[in-house]
Design an enzyme around this catalytic site. Structure first.
Site, PDB file in Angstrom:
ATOM      1  N   LYS A   1       0.815  -1.218   0.000  1.00  0.00           N
ATOM      2  CA  LYS A   1       0.000   0.000   0.000  1.00  0.00           C
ATOM      3  C   LYS A   1       0.851   1.271   0.000  1.00  0.00           C
ATOM      4  CE  LYS A   1      -4.263  -2.035   1.624  1.00  0.00           C
ATOM      5  NZ  LYS A   1      -3.914  -3.479   1.688  1.00  0.00           N
TER       6      LYS A   1
HETATM    7  C1  LIG Z   1      -4.564  -4.540   1.096  1.00  0.00           C
HETATM    8  C2  LIG Z   1      -3.821  -5.824   1.036  1.00  0.00           C
HETATM    9  C3  LIG Z   1      -4.186  -6.854   0.137  1.00  0.00           C
HETATM   10  C4  LIG Z   1      -5.409  -6.777  -0.755  1.00  0.00           C
HETATM   11  O1  LIG Z   1      -5.292  -5.826  -1.785  1.00  0.00           O
HETATM   12  P1  LIG Z   1      -6.596  -5.328  -2.602  1.00  0.00           P
HETATM   13  O2  LIG Z   1      -6.109  -4.237  -3.475  1.00  0.00           O
HETATM   14  O3  LIG Z   1      -7.561  -4.841  -1.551  1.00  0.00           O
HETATM   15  O4  LIG Z   1      -7.142  -6.491  -3.351  1.00  0.00           O
HETATM   16  C5  LIG Z   1      -3.400  -7.997   0.095  1.00  0.00           C
HETATM   17  N1  LIG Z   1      -2.329  -8.141   0.911  1.00  0.00           N
HETATM   18  C6  LIG Z   1      -1.955  -7.182   1.775  1.00  0.00           C
HETATM   19  C7  LIG Z   1      -0.778  -7.416   2.652  1.00  0.00           C
HETATM   20  C8  LIG Z   1      -2.681  -5.991   1.878  1.00  0.00           C
HETATM   21  O5  LIG Z   1      -2.309  -5.044   2.765  1.00  0.00           O
END
Ligand SMILES: *Cc1c(COP(=O)(O)O)cnc(C)c1O
Length: 469
Positions: free
Chosen positions: A112
């Protein structure tokens, strides 16, 4: 570049306005009106570029008309220069033609950061130019909160309020949020669960009167800028593995369908991606759609991969929009059925079209731990539980051994020690140097009851760098 809503009724916006918008006024999500398309020669010419230079070329068409080239390039250089690996998103080989793209070298150790480090800087740029202030209000069950706070802590014109469920996030996750101190950073521990937090955020977006004229900005993945930033690393990985001359397949640990949707866009922009695998945990609404054309809500199951614990996937609407020939009215009607508690299927030819590209698998906690152990024993690589789900799905669903298979490594294993311990492969690894003293740092957080009025009163009393709005 102009952006339109998936439900067809809201006005089209430019990049700057889409950055500051949450949901469109008709309840839809914004998508580009026309996707840029690169030629194979153009993509091939990007081989060997530093990450930020590649990012500039991939994203430039999306911000055109709102942010000038020189400013944008500088923002990108700062954003990705702050990651603690020189390659920014290194590829690690697990096995013959099998790779993990490590997306956890940013400040909060999850993918993120790629989007939220950029989002904070873009907001700062646009708001300073406009002389406006905004309030960010978000709910988190873990990773989004810390990445958003890290991304926006230096923004002059932003106050950020993050709600998390009191005593229901892991200690590492809590400390990653509460130890970032600043008079524009406000952590609120709500005496309730994650859904309570999210409901209060939604209600606040719907009625912003308590803000006295300031506006709310969304940092969850409905924000277009987050999707845009995630397109880049698909190009980065594929080019290193012989693209565009050769196609590549990706397996993506999936919750809200933001990350994998970025891969779908990369393909439509000209990158040869032959397969995208939706890897879910027990919360498998997307797997049920991909395997059986049923999009139906289920109850929430807490798992060892909490960042993928979702009941519905908000960004899936963006794919449905394309599958329905970009017919906003059709999407509005589907979403209405869904909201009233009914699930839906799409027409057979639309589903078949999706299945040309997408495969899926749901992986339970037991198989997650098995995969962590399996990969550790094979090659000494310790995976976090989300990435392990991706690798498991990659191994079970891959269509061709001749095509490089890349699993997105979405988090560093240190963030999820419980799964690592359960897998029985020894201790969780140590925190990286920039977080080594996390457990000694001062925390700042306010505990508030599960009550909308009190949360909103807190925001309006502290929304101007700790002072009242
Ligand atoms: C947010 C997240 C996901 C999922 O990603 P999306 O874009 O919501 O599908 C997967 N793994 C981790 C570690 C995350 O923080």
């Amino acid at each position: 570049m102009r952006y339109i809503s998936t439900r067809g009724q809201a006005p089209a916006l430019n990049f700057e306005d889409v950055l500051l918008a949450g949901l469109a006024s008709d309840g839809g999500l914004y998508v580009p009106e026309n996707l840029p398309r690169f030629t194979q020669e153009e993509i091939a010419s990007w081989a060997g570029l530093p990450y930020f230079e590649l990012a500039f070329r991939v994203m430039r068409p999306f911000v055109a008309g709102s942010i000038d080239d020189a400013a944008f390039k500088k923002i990108l250089e700062e954003t990705y220069g702050a990651f603690d690996h020189n390659a920014v998103a290194p590829l690690r080989q697990l096995n013959g033609n099998e790779w993990v793209l490590e997306l956890f070298h940013g400040p909060t150790l999850a993918f993120k950061d790629f989007a939220l480090q950029l989002l904070g800087r873009l907001l700062d740029h646009v708001l300073v130019k406009r002389g406006e202030r905004v309030v960010i209000l978000g709910a988190t069950s873990g990773d989004t909160g810390s990445a958003a706070i890290e991304g926006c802590r230096r923004c002059e014109n932003v106050d950020i309020f993050i709600l998390h469920p009191h005593n229901r996030v892991s200690e590492v996750q809590r400390r990653q949020m509460t130890t970032i101190l600043g008079d524009n950073i406000h952590n609120i521990a709500v005496e309730g669960n994650f859904d309570d937090c999210q409901e209060m955020v939604k209600a606040s977006f719907a009625d912003q009167g308590f803000l006295k004229g300031t506006r709310l900005v969304a940092v969850n993945s409905i924000n277009w800028a987050r999707i845009m930033a995630q397109i880049v690393y698909y190009f980065h990985a594929a080019i290193q593995l012989g693209g565009p001359a050769r196609s590549v397949a990706f397996s993506v640990p999936t919750g809200n369908f933001g990350d994998i949707f970025a891969g779908y866009l990369a393909r439509n922009m000209g990158l040869p991606i032959s397969q995208l695998i939706v890897a879910t945990n027990r919360n498998d609404i997307l797997h049920r759609f991909m395997s059986g054309n049923q999009y139906v809500k289920d109850t929430l199951h807490p798992t060892l991969s909490p960042s993928m614990d979702i009941m519905v996937s908000s960004n899936f609407e963006r794919l449905l929009f394309d599958l329905h020939g970009r017919n906003g009215a059709a999407i509005a009607s589907l979403m209405d059925t869904f909201k009233q508690g009914g699930g839906f299927s799409v027409e057979a030819d639309r589903w078949t079209e999706a299945r040309k590209l997408f495969d899926s698998l749901a992986v339970d906690d037991e198989a997650t731990c098995e995969t962590i152990a399996e990969v550790f024993n094979e090659c000494g690589e310790l995976l976090d539980p989300h990435t392990a789900i991706g690798v498991r799905a990659a191994r079970e669903c891959r269509r061709s051994l001749a095509t490089p298979m890349v699993t997105l490594g979405t988090a560093h294993p240190v963030k999820f020690p419980e799964a690592v311990e359960k897998a029985g492969v020894g201790q969780a690894p140590a925190l990286p140097p920039h977080l080594a003293d996390l457990f000694q740092r001062e925390e700042r957080c306010t505990v508030l009851p599960n009550d909308l009025k009190q949360i909103q009163a807190f925001v309006s009393q502290h929304g101007n760098r700790g002072k009242p709005l």
